[in-house]
Scaffold this motif. Sequence first.
Motif, short mmCIF file in Angstrom:
data_model
loop_
_atom_site.label_atom_id
_atom_site.label_comp_id
_atom_site.label_asym_id
_atom_site.label_seq_id
_atom_site.Cartn_x
_atom_site.Cartn_y
_atom_site.Cartn_z
N TRP A 118 43.83 -1.15 12.20
CA TRP A 118 44.04 -2.53 12.68
C TRP A 118 43.70 -3.55 11.58
N MET A 119 42.58 -3.34 10.90
CA MET A 119 42.18 -4.29 9.85
C MET A 119 43.15 -4.27 8.67
N THR A 120 43.58 -3.06 8.30
CA THR A 120 44.53 -2.96 7.19
C THR A 120 45.77 -3.80 7.51
N ASP A 121 46.18 -3.73 8.75
CA ASP A 121 47.35 -4.49 9.17
C ASP A 121 47.08 -6.00 9.14
N ARG A 122 45.94 -6.41 9.70
CA ARG A 122 45.63 -7.84 9.81
C ARG A 122 45.32 -8.50 8.47
N LEU A 123 44.76 -7.73 7.55
CA LEU A 123 44.38 -8.32 6.26
C LEU A 123 45.41 -7.99 5.17
N SER A 124 46.60 -7.58 5.59
CA SER A 124 47.56 -7.06 4.60
C SER A 124 48.01 -8.10 3.57
N ASP A 125 47.77 -9.37 3.87
CA ASP A 125 48.13 -10.37 2.86
C ASP A 125 47.20 -10.32 1.65
N THR A 126 45.97 -9.89 1.90
CA THR A 126 45.00 -9.91 0.79
C THR A 126 44.62 -8.54 0.25
N VAL A 127 44.58 -7.51 1.12
CA VAL A 127 44.18 -6.19 0.62
C VAL A 127 45.23 -5.13 0.94
N LYS A 128 45.22 -4.06 0.16
CA LYS A 128 46.22 -3.04 0.44
C LYS A 128 45.70 -1.97 1.39
N GLU A 129 44.38 -1.91 1.56
CA GLU A 129 43.83 -0.90 2.45
C GLU A 129 42.43 -1.29 2.87
N VAL A 130 42.05 -0.89 4.09
CA VAL A 130 40.65 -1.00 4.50
C VAL A 130 40.17 0.41 4.77
N ARG A 131 39.06 0.80 4.15
CA ARG A 131 38.60 2.17 4.33
C ARG A 131 37.06 2.20 4.38
N LEU A 132 36.51 3.36 4.71
CA LEU A 132 35.06 3.49 4.75
C LEU A 132 34.53 3.72 3.35
N SER A 133 33.31 3.29 3.15
CA SER A 133 32.75 3.33 1.81
C SER A 133 31.66 4.38 1.69
N SER A 134 31.56 4.98 0.50
CA SER A 134 30.38 5.81 0.26
C SER A 134 29.55 5.19 -0.86
N ARG A 135 29.81 3.92 -1.19
CA ARG A 135 29.00 3.34 -2.25
C ARG A 135 28.03 2.28 -1.75
N LEU A 136 28.02 2.04 -0.42
CA LEU A 136 27.15 0.99 0.10
C LEU A 136 25.96 1.57 0.85
N THR A 137 24.81 0.94 0.68
CA THR A 137 23.65 1.33 1.49
C THR A 137 23.11 0.13 2.26
N VAL A 138 23.32 -1.07 1.75
CA VAL A 138 22.73 -2.27 2.35
C VAL A 138 23.79 -3.25 2.84
N SER A 139 24.78 -3.52 1.98
CA SER A 139 25.78 -4.53 2.32
C SER A 139 26.76 -4.00 3.35
N PRO A 140 27.37 -4.92 4.15
CA PRO A 140 28.34 -4.47 5.14
C PRO A 140 29.67 -4.04 4.52
N ALA A 141 30.04 -4.68 3.40
CA ALA A 141 31.37 -4.38 2.85
C ALA A 141 31.42 -4.70 1.37
N CYS A 142 32.38 -4.10 0.69
CA CYS A 142 32.63 -4.50 -0.69
C CYS A 142 34.11 -4.31 -0.98
N ILE A 143 34.54 -4.92 -2.08
CA ILE A 143 35.95 -4.81 -2.43
C ILE A 143 36.06 -4.01 -3.72
N VAL A 144 36.95 -3.06 -3.77
CA VAL A 144 37.10 -2.25 -4.97
C VAL A 144 38.56 -2.25 -5.41
N SER A 145 38.77 -1.82 -6.65
CA SER A 145 40.14 -1.71 -7.16
C SER A 145 40.55 -0.25 -7.11
#
Length: 643
Positions: A525-552
């Motif tokens: 759902w998020m990938t669809d709604r945010l498709s103007d800005t990001v190409k994918e929304v996925r789960l992260s294995s690099r975060l321990t504290v922050s809710p989200a991050c953006i990667v290339s």
Amino acid sequence: MPTETFEFQVEARQLLQMMIHSIYSNKDVFLRELVSNASDALDKLRLEALRDDSLGADVSDLHIAIETDRQARTLTVRDNGIGMSHDEVVQLIGTIANSGTAKFLRELKEAEENAAADGLIGQFGVGFYSSFMVADEVTLLTRRAGESRGTRWTSSGEGTYTIETVDSAPQGTSVTLHLKPEDTDDQLHDYVSPWKIREIVKRYSDFITWPVRMVPEAAAGADGEEGADDAPREPETLNSMKALWARSRDEVTDDEYHELYKHISHDWSAPLETIRLQAEGTFEYQALLFIPSHAPQDLFMQGYQRGIQLYVKRVFIMDDCEALMPPYLRFVKGVVDAQDLSLNVSREILQQDRQIQLMHRRLAKKVLSTVKDMMSAEPDRYATFWREFGRVLKEGLLSDFENREAILGVSSFATTHDKDEPTTLRQYVERMKDGQEHIFYLTGESRQAIENSPHMEAFRAKGVEVLLLTDPVDEVWVEAEPEFDGKKLRSVAKGEVDLGTEEEKKEAATEREGRQQEYADLLGWMTDRLSDTVKEVRLSSRLTVSPACIVSDTHDVTPALENMYRAMGQEIPQVKRILELNPEHPLVSGLNRAHAERGETDGTGLQETAELLHDLALLAEGGELGDPSRFVRLMADRLERTL
Ligand code: ADP
């Protein structure tokens, strides 16, 4: 002819003031500067005469003559070289062309202590003006080769100078210093004494390829009254004129090398490293190269002159021979003397010449291997080298494919491992964890911004070292995904992250699979709604504290590089990135629940939360929001509801 009076340019005036008030304790060097200018003038005349037979200059006995007059307290340095025209005198002697000088002057003013000023002035050749350390009036008489009339320039160094055209003047330039009153406590400054002159020339200018002659005082005067009963004395040649690069190492002292360096570089401090190279065989040449001990102020400015001088069979051919050194080693100074080139060789020919290309490669490799040796044998010296020249050396990672690994090998980088000392890649590799495949780095504006970036969280938690790259050039060379010792350099802000031992990786994979199912709807759902800005929304294995991050994506261009290309006027399509969510964070797990419960009936609320999550991730990495005012409105609205 009328005498014109001119004012010195502001910077020139400041510099002269400092010379007059003698901030530099080693005054002897004024003579080195004058002899050096004279030698350059002779080089120039020989070249010009070679290229233009109609010049009409006499090149039969090119030399430098030094004359003293004890009675009048004058010292004259004379050359029969290229000379200067009226306009050249105004331009070259009345102004300071060097763009770094203004900055230097500011720093000098701040350094009140004489000792500090000594060090600073050592970083700048002030050339002709250094005459005013020892003279209270200087007269320069010059005639440009090929011109019939000459120019006389006179100044006491105090704000103005006068210029006069004179009908007859000998070819070349003579500089006459009217010496300051003798300091009786200080015999050392007795610049009318022949032994003093002899000593200074020997010490500073022995290698000059033209004869430096001292004219005995009696013979120097036109009438020859004094000392008439002495037998007529011959001028004495003070320097050996031996080309240092052609002599074997044990015949030359470090001081001699250093003086040659100062002559070539116009730098008053000793070089950090001296490099000798003798190539025998079909294409024979000798090189004597120097790595300076500090970076010149204008190293990154356009038009910076590379300091390699080309000689052919001991004859000076050109300064700033760019065909001999790659641009990223442009700080290297020195002399290259080739045996089998034509004296008439031009820059264009050099660029094409295969032998020159081979020489260029060999010299670059030699410089890099010298730095490598320095790195292991003299870490402190290497640290100085890197501090001064690291930034420019890294340009080679972009342009010199052949030496890329060698350049990486002599590079140092700031690291999370140590907050003060940079690390080499070799040291990094030795510290790599079990199961770690890549050399990790993150680029950004400052160490602080990078260290606090959400991308670093898992690396910090697992104790995996990350290189912190903050030079603008870093954004560019890492793009080529270089390897060192068979390991790829990998950005922690790119691609998927997989840390830990084999076992841990397996565990994490199983856990991820479970999570994936749990979050599949939200992510879709998020990938669809945010498709103007990001190409994918996925789960992260690099975060321990922050809710989200953006990667290339692994091979995508980073936003910083994208901006750089745009700033250079290049059109490049917008590159969409990937939003990663931290399923351990209550905001993310809460959003997942809310979406499952009322995803279809919620209206705009969840959509806005998703957007905010994206914007927060962007802010955390120091990025710029697409629509800041909308962000503020949504945020304020939500905060209000918490009251
Ligand atoms: P620098 O030698 O570092 O360029 P100087 O102030 O010593 O700075 O000299 C400025 C310029 O004046 C020189 O670059 C050169 O073009 C000219 N000049 C100085 N001395 C002579 C000379 N003896 N003959 C011809 N030109 C000279």
